[in-house]
Write a protein that holds these residues in place. Structure first.
Motif, short mmCIF file in Angstrom:
data_model
loop_
_atom_site.label_atom_id
_atom_site.label_comp_id
_atom_site.label_asym_id
_atom_site.label_seq_id
_atom_site.Cartn_x
_atom_site.Cartn_y
_atom_site.Cartn_z
N ASP A 285 -22.32 -28.07 -17.89
CA ASP A 285 -22.36 -29.45 -18.38
C ASP A 285 -23.76 -29.82 -18.87
OD1 ASP A 285 -19.69 -29.68 -17.81
OD2 ASP A 285 -19.98 -30.80 -15.94
N LEU A 286 -24.78 -29.34 -18.17
CA LEU A 286 -26.15 -29.61 -18.59
C LEU A 286 -26.47 -28.87 -19.89
CD1 LEU A 286 -28.04 -29.46 -15.16
CD2 LEU A 286 -27.38 -31.49 -16.47
N LEU A 287 -25.96 -27.66 -20.03
CA LEU A 287 -26.19 -26.88 -21.25
C LEU A 287 -25.67 -27.65 -22.47
CD1 LEU A 287 -27.06 -24.26 -22.67
CD2 LEU A 287 -24.78 -23.34 -22.13
N ALA A 288 -24.56 -28.32 -22.31
CA ALA A 288 -23.99 -29.07 -23.43
C ALA A 288 -24.90 -30.20 -23.89
CB ALA A 288 -22.63 -29.63 -23.03
N LEU A 289 -25.81 -30.64 -23.03
CA LEU A 289 -26.72 -31.74 -23.37
C LEU A 289 -28.00 -31.27 -24.05
CD1 LEU A 289 -26.47 -33.79 -20.03
CD2 LEU A 289 -25.21 -34.18 -22.17
N VAL A 290 -28.24 -29.96 -24.06
CA VAL A 290 -29.48 -29.42 -24.63
C VAL A 290 -29.47 -29.60 -26.14
CG1 VAL A 290 -30.90 -27.36 -24.95
CG2 VAL A 290 -29.76 -27.78 -22.75
N ARG A 291 -30.53 -30.17 -26.68
CA ARG A 291 -30.66 -30.38 -28.12
C ARG A 291 -31.69 -29.44 -28.75
NH1 ARG A 291 -26.56 -31.73 -27.31
NH2 ARG A 291 -25.58 -33.79 -27.33
N ALA A 292 -32.54 -28.84 -27.94
CA ALA A 292 -33.56 -27.94 -28.46
C ALA A 292 -32.92 -26.62 -28.89
CB ALA A 292 -34.62 -27.67 -27.38
N PRO A 293 -33.54 -25.92 -29.85
CA PRO A 293 -33.03 -24.60 -30.25
C PRO A 293 -33.04 -23.64 -29.06
CG PRO A 293 -34.67 -25.40 -31.81
CD PRO A 293 -34.72 -26.33 -30.64
N ILE A 294 -32.06 -22.74 -29.03
CA ILE A 294 -31.92 -21.78 -27.93
C ILE A 294 -31.92 -20.36 -28.48
CG2 ILE A 294 -30.41 -20.95 -26.07
CD1 ILE A 294 -29.29 -23.79 -25.85
N LEU A 295 -32.68 -19.51 -27.81
CA LEU A 295 -32.67 -18.07 -28.08
C LEU A 295 -32.22 -17.37 -26.81
CD1 LEU A 295 -33.39 -15.43 -29.63
CD2 LEU A 295 -35.73 -15.70 -28.75
N TYR A 296 -31.20 -16.54 -26.91
CA TYR A 296 -30.75 -15.74 -25.76
C TYR A 296 -31.09 -14.28 -26.02
CZ TYR A 296 -28.00 -14.05 -21.84
OH TYR A 296 -27.63 -13.46 -20.65
N LEU A 297 -31.86 -13.69 -25.10
CA LEU A 297 -32.22 -12.28 -25.18
C LEU A 297 -31.34 -11.51 -24.19
CD1 LEU A 297 -36.11 -12.61 -25.30
CD2 LEU A 297 -34.51 -12.37 -27.21
#
Length: 233
Positions: free
Chosen positions: A167-179
């Motif tokens: 639920d918190l992830l859905a609120l993230v507005r910053a760009p995300i990089l997954y390694l």
């Protein structure tokens, strides 16, 4: 260049010491200012308490990027979900938004004490380091993890089995990089898939290596972080 790029706030794996970031910091070669978050070794704190510690370490008047390794993924996500003016991006490495092994979580749900001893820890580290890690790195990782009391590791492992920051992830507005580590035997590929289900625009980069990606493949990780940071400035 350092003053133009965001500060990297490094959130550590389950050991919590921050010492295992040394290979990555060397690979970054002074291009970034770094803040290494360190969790207490003498208290079995779990995610809410550790989130408070991490939040207190954020730069007050500088742009920054969160770099969350393994255990700290939910902490990085929780911080990035907050209205932080200086936040420029979130890097998630070999990590998860919710427990990555729900089957194990179900098995251990009613177990009061998670098994924890030196033999099991050594075996787990060997699996997570993979065959490519040299003797010096294996010794450094083992010595670092031995500093952490078993009750602290047990509390953090239990926290991983119970966490769900979707639920918190859905609120993230910053760009995300997954390694994503190609040979990660601790965090399966489904963890990255779950994150991208929620955040469709999250970048996914797969790097050949084991769960301890920042330690075994620091040059590759540093290159991807630098690329991402340059793009979001």
């Amino acid at each position: 260049m350092t003053t133009q790029l965001p500060v990297l706030v490094l959130l550590p794996g389950m050991d919590g010491t921050g010492d295992l970031f040394a290979p990555l910091i060397r690979a970054l070669g002074g291009r970034f200012e770094t803040v290494v978050v360190r969790y207490p070794l003498d208290e079995p704190l779990i995610y809410p308490e550790l989130l408070t510690i991490a939040r207190a370490a954020l730069p007050a008047s500088r742009d920054f990027m969160l770099v969350a390794e393994s255990f700290s993924g939910p902490i990085g996500i929780a911080l990035a979900s907050e209205p932080l003016p200086g936040l420029r991006g979130l890097v998630l490495c070999s990590t998860f938004a919710r427990t990555p092994r729900p089957g194990i979580a179900r098995i251990l749900r009613n177990v009061d004490v998670i098994p924890m001893n030196a033999t099991l820890i050594r075996a787990g580290l060997a699996v997570m380091l993979g065959a490519a890690a040299d003797g010096k790195l294996r010794t450094h990782v083992a010595r670092t993890v031995r500093r952490v009391p078993h009750e602290v590791l047990r509390a953090r492992m239990r926290a991983v089995l119970e966490v769900d920051a979707s639920d918190l992830l859905a609120l993230v507005r910053a760009p995300i990089l997954y390694l994503q580590a190609s040979r990660d035997l601790a965090v399966p590929a489904s963890a990255a898939a779950h994150i991208r289900t929620i955040k469709h625009d999250a970048q996914l980069v797969r790097i050949k290596g084991p769960h301890f990606l920042m330690q075994v493949r620091p040059d590759a990780v540093a290159a991807e972080i630098a690329r991402f940071a340059t793009a979001v400035v």
